[in-house]
Design an enzyme around this catalytic site. Structure first.
Site, mmCIF file in Angstrom:
data_model
loop_
_atom_site.group_PDB
_atom_site.id
_atom_site.type_symbol
_atom_site.label_atom_id
_atom_site.label_comp_id
_atom_site.label_asym_id
_atom_site.label_seq_id
_atom_site.Cartn_x
_atom_site.Cartn_y
_atom_site.Cartn_z
ATOM 1 N N CYS A 130 0.834 -1.201 0.000
ATOM 2 C CA CYS A 130 0.000 0.000 0.000
ATOM 3 C C CYS A 130 0.870 1.254 0.000
ATOM 4 O O CYS A 130 1.386 1.666 1.045
ATOM 5 C CB CYS A 130 -0.926 -0.016 1.219
ATOM 6 N N CYS A 133 -0.463 4.129 2.176
ATOM 7 C CA CYS A 133 -0.289 3.960 3.626
ATOM 8 C C CYS A 133 1.176 4.133 4.035
ATOM 9 O O CYS A 133 1.466 4.740 5.066
ATOM 10 C CB CYS A 133 -0.713 2.566 4.086
ATOM 11 N N ASP A 134 2.094 3.573 3.264
ATOM 12 C CA ASP A 134 3.489 3.457 3.719
ATOM 13 C C ASP A 134 4.477 4.364 2.980
ATOM 14 O O ASP A 134 5.643 4.432 3.376
ATOM 15 C CB ASP A 134 3.954 1.995 3.562
#
Ligand code: NAP
Length: 313
Positions: A130, A133-134
């Site tokens: 992701c 997200c990261d």
């Protein structure tokens, strides 16, 4: 007992809930993780009709809020098994069993794994599924992204704004994703595309330090020093719990026609988990509406049969 039980709070499941509530039925949506499904992790949505641009997180929140404001109950519980046959359908979670007169399966699909050495070992320590997200963990660092579909192209563009350099690794010399995205990507100076290339292994001691790449044309092997690798090679459904009860295709997707009705009366399938040619938010929301329409007709028929039985007695 609910009129409509929905598995999955992605665009398909939440749209089914919105439509079912507007048809006047009681609805519970069971979701194991976060609402929104994959769209929650999408940087920007730019192809949903009438919305020129919206972040994935805002799109997901709008859908969720709309469903909840209309009276749908969203329960954050993972469905472990389901009973589909008979007049009462049920879904069992770690917290108990929920019952419904109809069931809409909208459990989506999960990110596919590369399956190469190092992937499992470094998951969460340099290997990510992701970018939204990261990505921020790799600010000003060199990263790689694997894949050639819309997710990989979008994520590469997103990462290029954060990271010093992005290596896009694709096993063919043509992208599967949208040409508008690939054109935008090819114009980015800090994105380098490695065509006809596979990841042989992910290298490192305690965290990712690099990739061993394999040139599929020349058979040459090289090492690429990156701190992060984002895997964006498509989706795989998780429908083992329905095997035997419903028809699955060779890739594990649930087989239902455009009306989203399965072979079991009162059971419907919507969104990415259904066998279909185009997996987009718009086709997921369309499925959700169709499935709710089917469920509503089914409930009305049940009610009519009950009424007819009563008046005959
Ligand atoms: P996808 O379209 O299935 O693309 C997967 C990519 O990964 C393909 O390029 C494929 O290569 C490659 N791949 C598959 N297995 C691989 C392996 N083992 N090793 C290396 N590469 C591998 O998946 P996606 O990009 O996740 O998108 C999923 C669906 O969501 C698609 O329908 C997509 O259009 C949709 N989506 C839409 C949007 C949007 O419209 N904004 C955004 C994201 C996703 P080949 O090309 O060689 O098969």
């Amino acid at each position: 007992m609910y009129d409509v039980l929905v598995i999955g709070a992605g665009p398909a499941g939440l749209t089914a809930a919105i439509y079912a509530r507007r048809y006047g039925h009681t609805v519970a949506v069971l979701e194991r993780l976060i609402y929104g499904g994959q769209v929650a992790n999408t940087p920007d949505v730019e192809n949903y009709p009438a919305i020129a641009r919206i972040t994935g997180a805002d799109f997901a929140t709008n859908l969720y809020t709309q469903a909840v404001d209309l009276g749908a109950q969203v329960l954050f519980e993972e469905v472990l098994s389901a009973t589909l046959e008979g007049e009462v359908k049920s879904a069992t979670t770690s917290s108990g069993t929920h019952r419904g007169r109809t069931l809409i399966i909208a459990n989506g699909a999960q990110r596919r794994k590369l399956g190469c050495p190092g992937e499992e070992r470094f998951a969460g320590r340099g290997v990510s599924y992701c970018a939204t997200c990261d990505g921020a963990f790799y600010r000003d660092q060199e990263v790689a992204i694997v894949g050639g579909g819309n997710t990989a192209l979008e994520d590469a563009l997103f990462l290029a704004n954060l990271c010093s350099k992005v290596h896009l690794i694709h096993r063919r010399n043509q992208f599967r994703g949208n040409p508008i995205l690939s054109q935008a990507l090819l114009q980015k100076e800090n994105i380098q595309v490695h065509y006809d290339t596979a990841v042989d292994r992910i290298l490192g001691e305690t965290a990712v330090q690099g990739l061993e790449l394999w040139d599929l044309k020349t058979q040459e092997r090289t090492t690429l020093p990156v701190r992060g690798v984002f895997v964006a090679i498509g989706l795989a459904p998780e429908n083992q719990m329905f095997q035997g009860a419903l028809s699955l295709d060779e890739a594990g997707y649930l087989v239902a026609d455009e009306s989203c009705q399965t072979s079991i009366p009162g059971v419907f399938v919507a969104g990415d988990t259904r066998r279909k040619a185009l997996r987009q938010i718009v086709t997921a929301t369309s499925d959700g509406a169709m499935a709710a329409f089917g469920a509503s007709n089914f409930l009305n028929q049940l009610q009519f049969q009950g009424y007819a039985r009563e008046t005959m007695e």
